[in-house]
Design a protein around this motif. Structure first.
Motif, PDB file in Angstrom:
ATOM      1  N   VAL B 134       0.837  -1.204   0.000  1.00 11.95           N
ATOM      2  CA  VAL B 134       0.000   0.000   0.000  1.00 11.95           C
ATOM      3  C   VAL B 134       0.874   1.257   0.000  1.00 11.95           C
ATOM      4  N   ALA B 137       2.730   1.622  -3.326  1.00  8.46           N
ATOM      5  CA  ALA B 137       1.903   2.046  -4.458  1.00  8.46           C
ATOM      6  C   ALA B 137       1.904   3.566  -4.587  1.00  8.46           C
ATOM      7  N   THR B 138       1.973   4.228  -3.433  1.00 11.08           N
ATOM      8  CA  THR B 138       2.010   5.695  -3.452  1.00 11.08           C
ATOM      9  C   THR B 138       3.417   6.226  -3.656  1.00 11.08           C
ATOM     10  N   PRO B 141       5.637   4.075  -7.165  1.00 12.50           N
ATOM     11  CA  PRO B 141       4.760   3.523  -8.196  1.00 12.50           C
ATOM     12  C   PRO B 141       5.525   2.868  -9.332  1.00 12.50           C
ATOM     13  N   PHE B 160      -3.198  -6.740  -6.152  1.00 16.72           N
ATOM     14  CA  PHE B 160      -2.874  -5.334  -5.901  1.00 16.72           C
ATOM     15  C   PHE B 160      -1.529  -4.992  -6.543  1.00 16.72           C
ATOM     16  N   VAL B 163      -1.681  -4.856 -10.370  1.00 20.10           N
ATOM     17  CA  VAL B 163      -2.477  -3.776 -10.957  1.00 20.10           C
ATOM     18  C   VAL B 163      -1.900  -2.388 -10.703  1.00 20.10           C
ATOM     19  N   ASN B 164      -1.146  -2.237  -9.609  1.00 18.38           N
ATOM     20  CA  ASN B 164      -0.715  -0.907  -9.212  1.00 18.38           C
ATOM     21  C   ASN B 164       0.696  -0.509  -9.618  1.00 18.38           C
ATOM     22  N   PHE B 165       1.424  -1.435 -10.178  1.00 17.86           N
ATOM     23  CA  PHE B 165       2.818  -1.119 -10.508  1.00 17.86           C
ATOM     24  C   PHE B 165       3.065  -1.424 -11.977  1.00 17.86           C
ATOM     25  N   HIS B 190      -1.692  -9.280 -15.610  1.00 17.41           N
ATOM     26  CA  HIS B 190      -1.536  -7.830 -15.620  1.00 17.41           C
ATOM     27  C   HIS B 190      -0.119  -7.300 -15.782  1.00 17.41           C
TER      28      HIS B 190
END
Lengths: 199, 610
Positions: B134, B137-138, B141, B160, B163-165, B190
Motif C-alpha cells: 500500500v 503504491a504511493t 509507483p 494489488f 495492478v498498481n505497478f 496484468h
C-alpha cells in the motif's frame, strides 16, 4: 538383528550391552520419550504439526497430518526436527506413501517360524529369480520353482506379499514392475498353509 | 566508471572511458577542517557528483557505511539508492523506508523467523506484505522488483501488486504462504513487463495450473520462470507457446506435470537456456523419443544449472551427458539415486561447483563426488527418510570425509547424517579450511561421537579454530558449554548461529554473546539457557538482527526485564497452550526503529519497556 545403541547420558547400561553387529554400524535410536536428554529440560514437545489453513503444494493432498501418517505410534516426533522445510518433507512423505519411485524400496520380510524380520530393498533386484534367490540365501531355505498353475510346488515354503489393497498375493503372478509398485511387505509362508496355495 | 579504492572517507575513481582521469573525493576529515576552517560545506563537490559516485556502490553494507559519514553523504546515498534490503520486516516501517529512500526500484523483504520453516512459529504470526504494498503504491509507483522471503502474501496482495505497478518486472517468492494460484494468475494477466517469476517452496494453495495460460499472447519479456514447486498441471500448449515467444528466456524450471516428451519440445524452443529444471523424468519414452531428447539436450550449449529430475532413474540419466561437462550447479535433491548411478553421472561433470543430493547416494556416492568434482564449492546432502529409524541408510562421517579429500575448495556444506565423530570433523576442516558455511545436522538430538561416546565439542572446536572465515554455523549432536566457549573464542567472523538440543548452562550462550563480535542472527531451541544468558546479551542485541529462543529456560520476568532495559528492542513472547504462566516458551527479540508492532496476533505478547 542389530539392537540400536540408544543414547543415554546418565546410565551406562547400554555401553556394556551385548549386541550383534560391528561397532559403529548401529542405528542411533531416537529417544523414546522426550527428545531432551538433559534433566533440566522442560515439558515434552508437541507432537502435532501446525496445520495450515491452506494446503501445501505437494502431490499428496492429505499431507497436513504430517508426521503422524507414517510415524510408528510409540515414538514421539519432535516438532521441526530434523530441520527440513515443509515442502521437502511433504514431497518425501508422498514418495514414501506412493512407493513408486526411482530407488530405495525397502520392505519387511517375515518368515514363518523365524524369530525376527528382515528388510530388503526391492529396487536392487531386476526379476523374480534374483529376489527369490536372495530370500533363499537370507533365510537358508528353498522356495522352489514358480509355475502359474501350481505356484511353488514341491516346496515347504511359499513367498507371498501384501499389496496396496491389503491383500496377500502369491509372489510371481504379476509382471515384475507391477509387483514392485504394489508390494508393501513380504511373508514367506511355511508348511500346510504354503502348500495350500499351490492347489 | 569503476571505483578502485574505497577507504574510510575517500575514494578514487578511475574513469576508464575517457583516458585516465582520476578523481578523488574527500569527505570531511579533521585535516581538511583545519586547512579550510571557513568552509561551510563539508564536501567541496556538488551533490550530483557525490550521488553519481555513490550510485556505483552496490553492497548494502557499503552503502550503510557511506551514509554514516556525514549528513551530505547520508542524503546523497539516500537519493542514489535504488535497491533496499530489509532483513526483518518489523525492524522498520514502510513509511520510514519511503521517507529515507525516495527512489526505490527494487525491494527485498524478509519476514518470519527462520524457524517458521520448521513449524515453530504460529500460523498467524504476521509478516503480511500488504501494508508494504500500500505504501509502495504511493511512494514507489515505478517499483520493478520485489523479492519476498517468509512473508505472508495473499491473493489480494498479488492482485494489488499486479495492478498498481505498471513497470513491475521481477517477482520472487520464497518460503512464503497465504496465496493460491489465483494470485499467480493475476500477476500473469496484468504484469506486462514481467521478466522474472520465481515461486519456490511456498505454502501455496495449488488450485490449478490455469494461471500459466493467463500470460497474454503478446507477452514476450519473460527471462526467468520457476514454478517447479507447484503441482497442478499446466496447459502444456500454453507453456510451449510462452517459451517460444519469450526469446530472452534464460531460466526455466517446470513442475512435475511436464513429461519428458514435452520437455524435449521445450528444449527445442529454448536452446539458449542457462538454467533448467526438468519436469518428471519417468522413463517412458520410445527409442525415437529418447534420441530426440538427447539431441535436444545436445543443442543446449549454455546450460550450467540443472534441477528437477523427479523420478529419474539410471536408465535415462545418460540423456543428460551432453550438457554435463558445462554444469556448475546440479540439484539432485528430489532424485532418489543410488551411489553407482550418481558416480556415473558425476564422471561427466568435472566442472561442478554446487551439488545438492539425497542421502540415498550413501558414502559411496560421496566418494564419487570427491573423485570427480575437484572444483566443488558447495555440497548439500538432504535426508531421504528423516523420520524412519528402522532403515540403516543415508550417509555417515565417511562420506563427508571422502568429499573433503577430493574437494579442497569446499566452503559451503549442509549435511544431514545419523552419525559423526570428532576426528572426522577435524579431518574435514583440515582438508577444507575455507568454510564460510558449516551446517551439520546429526539427526538424533544430543547424539555423541559414536565411536568415543564423547560430546561433539571438539568437532566444532576444530571448525571454528580452523575456519577463520566462518560466517554461518549450525551445530548438532551432544554438546556441552565447551562448544560455545570455543565458538566465542574463535568464531570472530560468525554472523549466523543455529543451536538445538545443546549446551549445559547459561555460560554457553554467554560465551557466544560475549565473543562473537559480528553475530547478527542467533537461533536457539531446546537448550538449557535461561534468563542469565538472555540478559547477558543486553548490550548486544541492538547490533544484531534478531534472537530466537524456544523451549529454553527463559521466563516471562526475564523477558520483561529485557524489554524494560532495552526500549529499542522488540521483545515478543509466544505462549503455548497449557504451558506454565511464568515460562516464556518462544522468545523473539529484534531491534526496531518502528517500535512494537501493532499487528501481533493474540498468541504473541509484545513486551514493551513502557
Amino acid at each position: 538383528m542389530e539392537r540400536s545403541m540408544a543414547f543415554e547420558s546418565d546410565l551406562n547400561l547400554k555401553a556394556t550391552e551385548l549386541r550383534l553387529g560391528l561397532p559403529g554400524s548401529d542405528e542411533p535410536e531416537k529417544p523414546s520419550t522426550t527428545p531432551s536428554v538433559r534433566s533440566n529440560k522442560r515439558a515434552s514437545p508437541e507432537i502435532s504439526e501446525e496445520s495450515r489453513s491452506k494446503g501445501s503444494s505437494c502431490v499428496s493432498s492429505k499431507v497436513e497430518s504430517g508426521e503422524r501418517d507414517s510415524a510408528p505410534p510409540a515414538k514421539e516426533q519432535v516438532v521441526g526436527w530434523p530441520p527440513i522445510r515443509s515442502y521437502r518433507k511433504n514431497c518425501l512423505r508422498a514418495k514414501k506413501n506412493d512407493q513408486v519411485d526411482g530407488a530405495g524400496m525397502y520392505v519387511k520380510v517375515s518368515v514363518d517360524g523365524a524369530p525376527y524380520l528382515r528388510k530388503i530393498d526391492l529396487k536392487v533386484y531386476k526379476s523374480y529369480p534374483e529376489l527369490l534367490e536372495t530370500l533363499e540365501n537370507m533365510f537358508k531355505l528353498t522356495i522352489g520353482e514358480y509355475s502359474e498353475k501350481e505356484g511353488y510346488n514341491g516346496s515347504d515354503f511359499a513367498p507371498t506379499y501384501e499389496d496396496k489393497d491389503g491383500d496377500w498375493m502369491l509372489v510371481g503372478d504379476v509382471p515384475w514392475d507391477m509387483f514392485i509398485s504394489s508390494c508393501k511387505r513380504l511373508r514367506i509362508m511355511k508348511g500346510s498353509e504354503a502348500r495350500g496355495l499351490s492347489c | 566508471m569503476k571505483i578502485i579504492c574505497f577507504h574510510e572517507k575517500s575514494f578514487t575513481i578511475l574513469n576508464t572511458e575517457t583516458e585516465f582521469r582520476v578523481f578523488t573525493l574527500m569527505g570531511p576529515n579533521p585535516k581538511m577542517k583545519r586547512e579550510f576552517p571557513d568552509s561551510t560545506r563539508s564536501s567541496p563537490f556538488p551533490d550530483e557528483v557525490l550521488e553519481r559516485v555513490l550510485s556505483l556502490l552496490q553492497s548494502p553494507k557499503d552503502r550503510s557505511a557511506v551514509s554514516l559519514v556525514c549528513k551530505d553523504w547520508y542524503n546523497a546515498e539516500s537519493w542514489s539508492r535504488t535497491h533496499v534490503f530489509i532483513g526483518n520486516c518489523y525492524s522498520v516501517s514502510p513509511e520510514i523506508v519511503a521517507r529515507r529512500f525516495p527512489i526505490i526500484k527494487s525491494v527485498t523483504l524478509k519476514g518470519k523467523p527462520r524457524f517458521s520453516d520448521f513449524n515453530l512459529v504460529p500460523e498467524n504470526w504476521g509478516a503480511d506484505v500488504h501494508p508494504w504494498l500500500v505504501v509502495f503504491a504511493t511512494k514507489y509507483p515505478f517499483l520493478e522488483e520485489l523479492r519476498l522471503k517468509r512473508m505472508v502474501v495473499s491473493d489480494e496482495s498479488l492482485e494489488f501488486l499486479a495492478v498498481n505497478f505498471p513497470n513491475f518486472k521481477v517477482l520472487s517468492l520464497f518460503s512464503c504462504d497465504g496465496f493460491s494460484t489465483d494470485g499467480l494468475a493475476a500477476i500473469a494477466t496484468h504484469c506486462k513487463s514481467l521478466t522474472q517469476l520465481d515461486i519456490q517452496e511456498n505454502g501455496i494453495e495449488d488450485k490449478s495450473g490455469g494461471w500459466l495460460s493467463c500470460f497474454p499472447e503478446n507477452f514476450t519479456s519473460l527471462e526467468v520462470l520457476n514454478f517447479a514447486n507447484l503441482n497442478t498441471d499446466v496447459n502444456f500448449d500454453a507453456l510451449e507457446k510462452l517459451v517460444s515467444r519469450c526469446k530472452s528466456l534464460k531460466v526455466l524450471k517446470v513442475n512435475k506435470s511436464v513429461s519428458l516428451e514435452n520437455l524435449q519440445r521445450l528444449l527445442v524452443c529454448a536452446p539458449r537456456l542457462t538454467e533448467l529444471g526438468t519436469g518428471s523424468f519417468m522413463p517412458e519414452l520410445t527409442g525415437r523419443q529418447y534420441a530426440e531428447l538427447e539431441t535436444a539436450f545436445n543443442q543446449c550449449k549454455n546450460l550450467n544449472t540443472l534441477s528437477g529430475l523427479w523420478e529419474a532413474t539410471a536408465l535415462y540419466l545418460p540423456v543428460l551427458y551432453p550438457i554435463c561437462s558445462s554444469l556448475t550447479f546440479l540439484n539432485l535433491s528430489y532424485t532418489f539415486l543410488q551411489s553407482l548411478e550418481l558416480a556415473s553421472l558425476l564422471r561427466q561433470c568435472p566442472r561442478l561447483r554446487r551439488l545438492w543430493v539425497l542421502d540415498t547416494v550413501g558414502d559411496k556416492g560421496l566418494e564419487a563426488v570427491g573423485s570427480n568434482c575437484p572444483l566443488l564449492e558447495e555440497l548439500r546432502v538432504f535426508p531421504a527418510d528423516p523420520f524412519d529409524e528402522e532403515i540403516i541408510h543415508g550417509v555417515t562421517e565417511a562420506g563427508l570425509v571422502a568429499v573433503s579429500y577430493g574437494c579442497r575448495r569446499l566452503h559451503y556444506v549442509l549435511y544431514f547424517c545419523r552419525q559423526m565423530t570428532n576426528a572426522a570433523v577435524a579431518t574435514i576442516v583440515q582438508n577444507c579450511p575455507d568454510f564460510t558455511h558449516f551446517r551439520l545436522c546429526i539427526m538424533n538430538p544430543g547424539q555423541p561421537d559414536y565411536l568415543t561416546n564423547e560430546p561433539m565439542d571438539e568437532a566444532f572446536g576444530a571448525v571454528v579454530r580452523t575456519c577463520t572465515k566462518l560466517q554461518r554455523l549450525s551445530v548438532s549432536g551432544l554438546l556441552t558449554d565447551l562448544t560455545f566457549k570455543y565458538i566465542g573464542q574463535y568464531a570472530k567472523n560468525l554472523e549466523t548461529l543455529s543451536v538445538a538440543f545443546a549446551g549445559s548452562s547459561d555460560r554457553g550462550m554467554q560465551c557466544v554473546l560475549e565473543g562473537c563480535t559480528k553475530l547478527r542472527k542467533l537461533e536457539i531451541r531446546d537448550c538449557p539457557f535461561g534468563n542469565v544468558a538472555l540478559l547477558s546479551g543486553l548490550e548486544k542485541y541492538e547490533s544484531m538482527r534478531s534472537l530466537w529462543m524456544s523451549a529454553c529456560n527463559v521466563t516471562m520476568n526475564g523477558c520483561r526485564l529485557l524489554a524494560r532495559e532495552m526500549p529499542r528492542l522488540n521483545v515478543e513472547v509466544m505462549k503455548e497452550d497449557g504451558s506454565d504462566d511464568s515460562q516464556a516458551d518462544k522468545v523473539y527479540v529484534y531491534r526496531s526503529v518502528a517500535g512494537p508492532r501493532r499487528d501481533a496476533p493474540p498468541c504473541v505478547l509484545t513486551l514493551s519497556g513502557l
